[in-house]
Design an enzyme around this catalytic site. Structure first.
Site, PDB file in Angstrom:
ATOM      1  N   HIS A 117       0.586  -0.912  -0.078  1.00  0.00           N
ATOM      2  CA  HIS A 117       0.181   0.505   0.331  1.00  0.00           C
ATOM      3  C   HIS A 117       0.576   1.327  -0.230  1.00  0.00           C
ATOM      4  O   HIS A 117       0.431   2.154   0.086  1.00  0.00           O
ATOM      5  CB  HIS A 117      -1.098  -0.043   1.089  1.00  0.00           C
ATOM      6  CG  HIS A 117      -0.392   0.323   2.634  1.00  0.00           C
ATOM      7  ND1 HIS A 117      -0.360  -0.463   3.409  1.00  0.00           N
ATOM      8  CD2 HIS A 117       0.013   1.264   3.335  1.00  0.00           C
ATOM      9  CE1 HIS A 117       0.027  -0.489   4.460  1.00  0.00           C
ATOM     10  NE2 HIS A 117       0.670   1.121   4.585  1.00  0.00           N
ATOM     11  N   ASP A 136       0.425  -7.473   1.535  1.00  0.00           N
ATOM     12  CA  ASP A 136       0.838  -6.043   1.737  1.00  0.00           C
ATOM     13  C   ASP A 136       2.003  -6.309   1.650  1.00  0.00           C
ATOM     14  O   ASP A 136       2.691  -5.037   2.599  1.00  0.00           O
ATOM     15  CB  ASP A 136       0.190  -5.937   3.029  1.00  0.00           C
ATOM     16  CG  ASP A 136       0.030  -4.206   2.471  1.00  0.00           C
ATOM     17  OD1 ASP A 136       0.261  -3.368   1.744  1.00  0.00           O
ATOM     18  OD2 ASP A 136      -0.213  -3.212   3.426  1.00  0.00           O
ATOM     19  N   GLY A 194       3.118   6.806   8.323  1.00  0.00           N
ATOM     20  CA  GLY A 194       4.895   6.979   7.544  1.00  0.00           C
ATOM     21  C   GLY A 194       5.534   5.565   8.198  1.00  0.00           C
ATOM     22  O   GLY A 194       6.880   5.902   7.597  1.00  0.00           O
ATOM     23  N   ASN A 195       5.031   5.153  10.030  1.00  0.00           N
ATOM     24  CA  ASN A 195       6.356   3.853   9.541  1.00  0.00           C
ATOM     25  C   ASN A 195       5.907   2.812   9.047  1.00  0.00           C
ATOM     26  O   ASN A 195       6.054   1.941   8.352  1.00  0.00           O
ATOM     27  CB  ASN A 195       5.386   3.928  10.965  1.00  0.00           C
ATOM     28  CG  ASN A 195       6.675   4.543  12.161  1.00  0.00           C
ATOM     29  OD1 ASN A 195       5.918   5.215  13.090  1.00  0.00           O
ATOM     30  ND2 ASN A 195       7.652   3.731  12.235  1.00  0.00           N
ATOM     31  N   SER A 196       5.216   3.053   7.838  1.00  0.00           N
ATOM     32  CA  SER A 196       4.220   1.721   7.447  1.00  0.00           C
ATOM     33  C   SER A 196       5.447   1.358   6.021  1.00  0.00           C
ATOM     34  O   SER A 196       6.396   2.487   6.077  1.00  0.00           O
ATOM     35  CB  SER A 196       3.548   1.453   6.104  1.00  0.00           C
ATOM     36  OG  SER A 196       1.522   1.884   6.580  1.00  0.00           O
ATOM     37  N   LEU A 212      -3.517 -25.537   1.978  1.00  0.00           N
ATOM     38  CA  LEU A 212      -3.236 -26.904   2.646  1.00  0.00           C
ATOM     39  C   LEU A 212      -4.940 -27.441   2.000  1.00  0.00           C
ATOM     40  O   LEU A 212      -5.155 -28.376   1.903  1.00  0.00           O
ATOM     41  CB  LEU A 212      -4.005 -26.938   4.384  1.00  0.00           C
ATOM     42  CG  LEU A 212      -4.134 -28.151   4.687  1.00  0.00           C
ATOM     43  CD1 LEU A 212      -2.794 -29.017   4.926  1.00  0.00           C
ATOM     44  CD2 LEU A 212      -4.524 -27.744   7.012  1.00  0.00           C
ATOM     45  N   GLY A 213      -5.773 -26.818   1.758  1.00  0.00           N
ATOM     46  CA  GLY A 213      -6.815 -27.318   1.209  1.00  0.00           C
ATOM     47  C   GLY A 213      -8.519 -27.352   1.784  1.00  0.00           C
ATOM     48  O   GLY A 213      -8.980 -28.605   1.871  1.00  0.00           O
TER      49      GLY A 213
END
Length: 464
Positions: A122, A152, A223-225, A280-281
Site C-alpha cells: 500500500h 501487503d 509513515g511507519n508503514s 492445505l485445502g
C-alpha cells in the site's frame, strides 16, 4: 572499707556500660514473633527467584540494535496521479477531468547490499514515480520488482553507487510474546525514528484479512508503514504494516507482517516473478459464529475442519470434516491465524506433518501443499478458477481464468462460465495474476476486462 565500696560501684557501672554497648552495636538481633497457632501451613506464593540485577528493563540495551537498523531503513515517496469527481454526475458516471499528482510517504528496509528494498504494497500502490531517500539524505529513483497485495508486501530496487547497509531476515517463528522489539521508520516524514515496545501477541488476525501479524505496543504512526520491526539483536522480525485506531494515529496497538512471510514473498518474487502460495485445502467455522457456539466448536483448542476442498493436499491425505488440527510440524496450532500464518511461509510441493485429533485419537498425517485452483478476486468479488485442459480446448485459449461465480451486482451481465483473459491491456495468466491485477482497481478509476464465451467470441466490459 569506704574506698573498696567506691571501687566496686565504679566496676559495676563500667560493666553495665560495656554490656549495653555490646548489645546495642555488636550483637545481631534475634526476634521471635509469637502468634496464635491455628494449624495453618505457610504457603509460598512464587518459586521464581528475582533477578539480582533488579527490574528487567534495566538489563536491556537498545543502542546496538538501533545503530544497526537506522541506516538500513529508508524513506519512500510515492507520486501518484489521481482523479476525483467534482459533481454528482461525475460521481455516478465517471470523472474525465485532469489527473492530479498526489504524494504519499512510507518506509522501507534495505535487505541486500545491492539495493533491494522491502516495503508495504500500500506504500507504493498506483505509483507513477518512486523515490527512496537513505539515512544520509541521498535520494534515488526506485523500480518496482514485484508486489503481493494479499500479504501487503512489495519489493523495490534502487541502483546506488556504493555498497548499502542492510538488515538480515530473522526467524519470526522464534519470536516470543513479551520480547523487547524496536520499530524503525519515518512517521510524519521524521526520518530514522526509533520506538521501543514488546511483542504483545503472535499470529494475530485482523478483520477479514487472510493473514496473521505480530502485534506490538511499539509506537507506529502514519509513515511507519514498510519500516522495520527488529529484536534487540537487530534481526529483522517483521515489516510494520498497520495500526488499529479510530483516529488514524497510534493508540497502543500496531501490527507487522512476520519476517518469515515477508522473506518467502520476496524470494518468490525474485525467483518466480510472483508469489507461490501453497494451500492445505480446508475451511473452518468462524469461532464466534452462532453455529460454532451452539456446537461447542468455539471452545476447541485447535482448528476444526468443517470442509475439505477436492483435489487438495488435505483431500489426498484423507483429512476429514470433524478433525481438529493441533500441530503442524513442530508448531502448536491453537487458532486459525496460527495455521494460515505458518502455511503462508510455505510453497506448493512442501510437505508438512499435520497432527490431528480424530475421535479422541491423535494422528500424524503427512500433507503436501498444492497450488490454489480457485479464489475470489478483490473489489469485484468474482469467484474464478484456473483453466483445465478441457477448458483450454473448449475456449481455444491457453491463458486466462474461468469465472465460476459472480455477486448479485453482476448477475445481469451473464458472466458466469466465461473465461477472463485480460485486465485492461494486460493478459491474465492464472488466478494469482488475476488477483494482483484486480487489486489495482481504485474507487474512481476506470478499466476494462475482456472475456471469451464458449464460442470463442470476445466480449468487453467497462468497469468504473
Amino acid at each position: 572499707m569506704k574506698k573498696f565500696g567506691s571501687l566496686l560501684l565504679v566496676s559495676v557501672f563500667a560493666g553495665a556500660i560495656t554490656l549495653g554497648a555490646y548489645k546495642l552495636f555488636f550483637e545481631a538481633p534475634n526476634y521471635a514473633v509469637v502468634t496464635q497457632d491455628n494449624g495453618n501451613n505457610l504457603v509460598t506464593t512464587s518459586f521464581s527467584p528475582t533477578s539480582f540485577r533488579g527490574a528487567g528493563i534495566n538489563e536491556v540495551d537498545f543502542t546496538t540494535a538501533a545503530e544497526n537498523t537506522v541506516n538500513a531503513v529508508v524513506h519512500v515517496k510515492n507520486v501518484t496521479l489521481s482523479q476525483g469527481p467534482s459533481t454528482l454526475r461525475e460521481f455516478f458516471y465517471g470523472y474525465g477531468g485532469n489527473q492530479k499528482p498526489q504524494v504519499g510517504t512510507g518506509s522501507g528496509v534495505i535487505i541486500s547490499q545491492d539495493g533491494y528494498i522491502v516495503t508495504n504494497n500500500h506504500v507504493i500502490a498506483n505509483s507513477e514515480q518512486l523515490q527512496v531517500t537513505l539515512n544520509n539524505n541521498k535520494t534515488y529513483n526506485a523500480n518496482i520488482i514485484g508486489t503481493d497485495p494479499n500479504s501487503d508486501i512489495a519489493l523495490i530496487k534502487i541502483d546506488a553507487e556504493r555498497i548499502l547497509p542492510y538488515l538480515a531476515f530473522g526467524d519470526s517463528d522464534e519470536t516470543k510474546v513479551g520480547e523487547w522489539v524496536l520499530a524503525v521508520g519515518n512517521p510524519f516524514n521524521l526520518t530514522s525514528t526509533v520506538t521501543a515496545g514488546i511483542v504483545s501477541a503472535k499470529a494475530r488476525a485482523l478483520a477479514s484479512l487472510d493473514q496473521s501479524f505480530i502485534q506490538t505496543d511499539a509506537a507506529v504512526n502514519p509513515g511507519n508503514s514498510g519500516g522495520a520491526l527488529v529484536n534487540t539483536n537487530g534481526d529483522l522480525i517483521g515489516i510494520n504494516t498497520a495500526i488499529t485506531s479510530q483516529t488514524g494515529s497510534y493508540v497502543g496497538y500496531s501490527f507487522a507482517v512476520p519476517s518469515n512471510i515477508a522473506k518467502k514473498v520476496v524470494e518468490d518474487i525474485i525467483e518466480y516473478g510472483n508469489v507461490q502460495k501453497g494451500i492445505l485445502g480446508i475451511s473452518t467455522i468462524p469461532m464466534n459464529s452462532p453455529y460454532a457456539i451452539e456446537k461447542g466448536i468455539n471452545e476447541i483448542d485447535g482448528v476444526y475442519i468443517a470442509q475439505v476442498e477436492e483435489d487438495s493436499g488435505a483431500f489426498d491425505a484423507e483429512l476429514a470434516e470433524g478433525d481438529i488440527i493441533k500441530k503442524v510440524d513442530n508448531v502448536d496450532i491453537r487458532k486459525y491465524s496460527d495455521l494460515i500464518g505458518y502455511i503462508a511461509s510455505k510453497r506448493p510441493g512442501d510437505e508438512l506433518m499435520v497432527s490431528i485429533l480424530r475421535e479422541k485419537e491423535v494422528l500424524e498425517v503427512p500433507v503436501t501443499l498444492k497450488e490454489r485452483q480457485t479464489m475470489t478476486i478483490p473489489i469485484l468479488g468474482f469467484e474464478i478458477k484456473n483453466l483445465t485442459e478441457k477448458d483450454m480446448k473448449t475456449f481455444r485459449t491457453k491463458k486466462g481464468v474461468k469465472i465460476i461465480g459472480v455477486p448479485e451486482t453482476f448477475r445481469a451481465y451473464d458472466l458466469e462460465g466465461k473465461v477472463l483473459i485480460s485486465f485492461g491491456e494486460d493478459d491474465i495468466k492464472n488466478i494469482q495474476d488475476a488477483r494482483t491485477k484486480f487489486g489495482r482497481i481504485t474507487r474512481y478509476g476506470r478499466t476494462s476486462i475482456t472475456m471469451l464465451n464458449d464460442k470463442g467470441e470476445r466480449e468487453r466490459l467497462i468497469i468504473q
